[in-house]
Design a protein around this motif. Structure first.
Motif: not given
Length: 384
Positions: A172-184, A329-344
């Motif tokens: 999920s971190a890879a799917g975010l933009d470095p400028r996005d603010m993270v609240f963990s 547990g699927d890093a590629r799925a997390m990456y795709c979902v996060t990028r798509a969610a961010r765009a949405l």
């Protein structure tokens, strides 16, 4: 212009107002007359709303009856929303509607790590990105092992690992933009590692020495970095969620092309802050990603004692929030979902809820003994 029903009732209302000033006997007679008139007018109102339009053409009755049977269910614009009517008295949800489908879990790899030919992969990984993801997950596991052992040696008071959830966090971190603010919450230090936080900086925070930005004012694992857009961790569960919703709303007002990403566990979703945050973000149209790590246990409390519904993702649509369930547990799925969610979130100015189904293959923290909880220590392949 008044609605037809209001137009029909308006003369009756005026007569009632006049009758209030009349003598008592006249008043009673007027009320009786109005009651009879209202009964007749009420029939007109119901006919206006529910009866099909008549016609002088032959067979109009048959045509209207067939159109009535085929028409859509009637709806009403209540102040709380537009809803369809039904003549059936039925409760929905839980065991009363066992046929209701559960939200499916998106994945791109099978249990052995092989690519699924029919998987939708809108943002595939090139060789460099795949290598970077694997390297970050491996580093995270090595760091967790060293830091966990150091805590057991008494070098600092507390530590929490990310064992078993590396793909959820790093993907999920890879799917975010470095400028996005993270609240963990507190198990997402993989996001910091992905963004460039060094091992020395992690160690300084754990030891609370003078080289740490907080100067030892925070307990161990409460990381934070202004430079890497990572808000400092707070111990109380779910308090970061309303903060994230507010930050996302500020981004919207500033017309920024960034989002807020809020991480939390399924146990934190039982807190009131979760519901408040999601509802605020939905009604304000705030571009906030709510990323839930559902590993099945809140410390030692199983999910069966946390909720009776279909996990966390099903709560999103109830608040008007686009939602998805993904294999954590699927890093590629997390990456795709996060990028798509961010765009949405940016395109539609709305929050998005992501439920990552994951495993916690270690203790909740160094203050917890998960072996005392049956079936909590589940082995799962780390990298698929």
């Amino acid at each position: 212009m008044l609605r037809p029903s209001v137009q029909l009732m308006w003369p009756l209302t005026m007569q009632c107002n006049k009758a209030l000033s009349a003598p008592s006997l006249s008043f009673i007679r007027t009320i009786v007359e109005l009651a009879s008139s209202c009964q007749h007018q009420g029939r007109l109102v119901r006919q206006f709303h529910h009866s099909p339009v008549t016609s002088n053409q032959p067979h109009a009755t048959e045509a209207s009856e067939s159109s009535t049977a085929a028409r859509q269910p009637e709806t009403m614009d209540f102040p709380g929303g537009t809803v369809p009517f039904t003549s059936s008295l039925e409760f929905i949800g839980s065991h009363l509607t066992p046929s209701s489908p559960r939200i499916p879990c998106y994945r791109t790899l099978d249990g052995t790590g092989k690519h699924l030919p029919d998987a939708a992969v809108p943002h595939d990984l090139d060789q460099q990105m795949a290598t970077d993801l694997y390297t970050a997950m491996a580093k995270l596991q090595v760091m967790d092992t060293i830091c966990y052992d150091a805590q057991r040696q008494g070098r600092y008071s507390f530590y929490m690992t990310c064992a078993g959830e590396e793909a959820t966090v790093v993907g999920s971190a890879a799917g975010l933009d470095p400028r996005d603010m993270v609240f963990s919450q507190y198990r997402e230090h993989g996001v910091l590692l992905w963004r460039g936080y060094s091992f020395d900086e992690f160690a300084n925070q754990l030891y609370g020495n003078k080289l740490e930005p907080g100067q030892g004012r925070q307990m161990p694992i409460h990381y934070g970095s202004k430079e890497l857009n990572y808000q400092t961790v707070s111990s109380p569960l779910a308090t970061q969620l309303p903060h994230a919703a507010g930050a996302a709303y500020a981004m919207k007002l500033d017309q920024a092309d960034t989002v807020a990403a809020a991480y939390f566990g399924e146990g934190a979703a039982s807190e009131g802050d979760f519901h408040a945050a999601v509802n605020f973000a939905a009604t304000l149209g705030a571009p906030c990603l709510f990323i839930c790590r559902n590993n099945g246990y809140a410390i030692s409390t199983p999910a069966s004692e946390q909720y009776a519904g279909d996990g966390i993702a099903c709560r999103g649509p109830a608040y008007g929030v686009p939602s998805i369930r993904v294999d954590g547990g699927d890093a590629r799925a997390m990456y795709c979902v996060t990028r798509a969610a961010r765009a949405l979130a940016l395109r539609d100015e709305c929050p998005v809820l992501i439920e990552a189904m994951s495993y916690r293959s270690g203790h909740h923290s160094t203050s917890d003994d998960s072996s005392r909880c049956a079936d909590i220590m589940i082995y799962t392949p780390l990298f698929r």
